[in-house]
Design an enzyme around this catalytic site. Structure first.
Site, PDB file in Angstrom:
ATOM      1  N   ASN A 182      32.361  31.430  34.736  1.00 58.38           N
ATOM      2  CA  ASN A 182      31.483  32.210  33.849  1.00 58.38           C
ATOM      3  C   ASN A 182      31.467  31.669  32.424  1.00 58.38           C
ATOM      4  O   ASN A 182      31.224  32.426  31.485  1.00 58.38           O
ATOM      5  CB  ASN A 182      31.906  33.696  33.840  1.00 58.38           C
ATOM      6  CG  ASN A 182      31.654  34.363  35.167  1.00 58.38           C
ATOM      7  OD1 ASN A 182      30.549  34.330  35.683  1.00 58.38           O
ATOM      8  ND2 ASN A 182      32.689  34.950  35.746  1.00 58.38           N
TER       9      ASN A 182
ATOM     10  N   TYR B  37      41.213  41.055  42.672  1.00 53.31           N
ATOM     11  CA  TYR B  37      40.652  41.571  43.927  1.00 53.31           C
ATOM     12  C   TYR B  37      41.649  42.473  44.682  1.00 53.31           C
ATOM     13  O   TYR B  37      41.286  43.120  45.661  1.00 53.31           O
ATOM     14  CB  TYR B  37      40.208  40.434  44.864  1.00 53.31           C
ATOM     15  CG  TYR B  37      39.202  39.458  44.276  1.00 53.31           C
ATOM     16  CD1 TYR B  37      38.534  39.718  43.080  1.00 53.31           C
ATOM     17  CD2 TYR B  37      38.917  38.255  44.935  1.00 53.31           C
ATOM     18  CE1 TYR B  37      37.621  38.810  42.552  1.00 53.31           C
ATOM     19  CE2 TYR B  37      38.007  37.345  44.413  1.00 53.31           C
ATOM     20  CZ  TYR B  37      37.369  37.631  43.227  1.00 53.31           C
ATOM     21  OH  TYR B  37      36.477  36.725  42.719  1.00 53.31           O
TER      22      TYR B  37
END
Ligand code: A2P
Length: 324
Positions: free
Chosen positions: A168, A56
């Site tokens: 995920n 990020y």
């Protein structure tokens, strides 16, 4: 479980615990100091859990806010729960600890609370976060995720991180870790997309049977940025059932979404860099949904993801071909 604004940690399978709401910190736009200000506001509001990642590119801003609030005496380090993420270009075992150390340096912390494999798909190391060849083709990479996991276990043993998890992963990828010979630490969580339009019923059941907590990303249905979000799915917060429940409880559709997940034992990490919405998203401990309302919300499930990651659909470890 009686969750309150002051006491909303839930247990993890390694003896640690996690606050059931955290502030997401991924933002497409980088506005000077906005992330730091948002994390500081969140700490004042009562958030103690922050979800970030090296990817990020703003971990230093999150760290700055935490440091300032500790210096002010508002919180102590042990009150804060930070989740960092190991990106797909760092899945080779020898890259795991250096990647975690970068995160620690950005945050100016000597340990983090949770470190998770951000994605089961490896990319070629050394060419930035999103490596492509000269023809624009993705540079995939092959790793043995069990060996990546062993390198994470060593980071925990070295005291750099308290708990380990994944993100995920589908149930088969999780099973590969769970069935690894000599497994020392089980994943404590699987962070996946989860909200009333994508309820993750089967993955939740699987994870619960292994004492693995689901952490819901995009619990409000994402920012709907068409460059990476599937906008064929209608906007979640405009759903009529959410609107009618929000009127009944004098809450907002976002608060109903978040309450729905926490009542199922699912951790939520809504991102907001807006002071009013940061506050709004935390006001979810003063009402509860009935069993019938929970069932009706579950029935909204459309089995459609907002975050499909289709650009990597031909990666051998693409996690979303399987049903769950
Ligand atoms: P903002 O930061 O301007 O509040 P994610 O899916 O990554 O968690 O992102 C959530 C998105 O929804 C962000 O774009 C965020 O924008 C927005 N958002 C956060 N809280 C609310 C809310 N209570 N109501 C509506 N939108 C929200």
């Amino acid at each position: 479980m009686n969750l309150t604004a002051n006491n909303h940690r839930i247990p993890l399978n390694d003896g640690n615990s996690i606050p059931i709401i955290g502030l997401g910190t991924f933002s497409e736009k980088s506005v000077e100091d906005l992330c730091t200000q948002s994390v500081k506001i969140a700490i004042d509001v009562g958030y103690r859990h922050f979800d970030g990642a090296l990817l990020y590119c703003n971990e230093h801003e999150v760290g700055k806010a935490i440091q300032e609030k500790i210096a002010e005496g508002k919180v102590k380090r042990e009150d804060i729960f930070y989740c960092g993420k190991l990106w797909g270009t760092f899945l080779d075992p020898e890259m795991v600890q250096p990647s975690l150390e970068k995160t620690l340096k950005n945050l100016q912390l000597d340990y983090i609370d949770l470190y998770i494999i951000e994605i089961p798909m490896a990319f070629k190391p050394g060419n930035g976060f999103y490596p492509k060849d000269e023809n624009g083709k993705w540079l995939f990479h092959e790793v043995n995720l069990c060996q990546t996991w062993e390198a994470l276990e060593a980071c925990k043993d070295a005291g750099l991180v308290k708990s380990l998890g994944v993100s995920n992963f589908n149930h088969k990828q999780l099973e590969r870790i769970l069935n690894k010979p000599g497994l020392k630490y089980k994943p404590v969580c699987n962070q996946v997309e989860c909200h009333p339009y994508f309820t993750q019923k089967k993955l939740l059941k699987f994870c619960q049977s292994h004492d693995i907590v689901i952490v819901a990303y995009s619990p409000l249905g994402t920012s709907r940025d068409p460059t990476w979000v599937n906008i064929d799915c209608p906007p979640l917060l405009e759903e009529s059932l959410l609107i009618s429940l929000s009127q009944k409880y004098i809450k907002t559709p976002a608060q109903i979404c978040l309450r729905f997940n926490i009542q199922r034992g699912i951790v939520v990490i809504p991102k907001s860099f807006n002071a009013e919405r940061i506050k709004e998203n935390f006001q979810i401990f003063d009402f509860s949904l009935t069993d019938e309302e929970m069932k009706n919300l579950e029935d909204l499930n459309k089995n459609i993801r907002f975050v499909q990651l289709l650009m990597w659909a031909d990666h051998p470890e693409y996690p979303f071909h399987d049903e769950y």
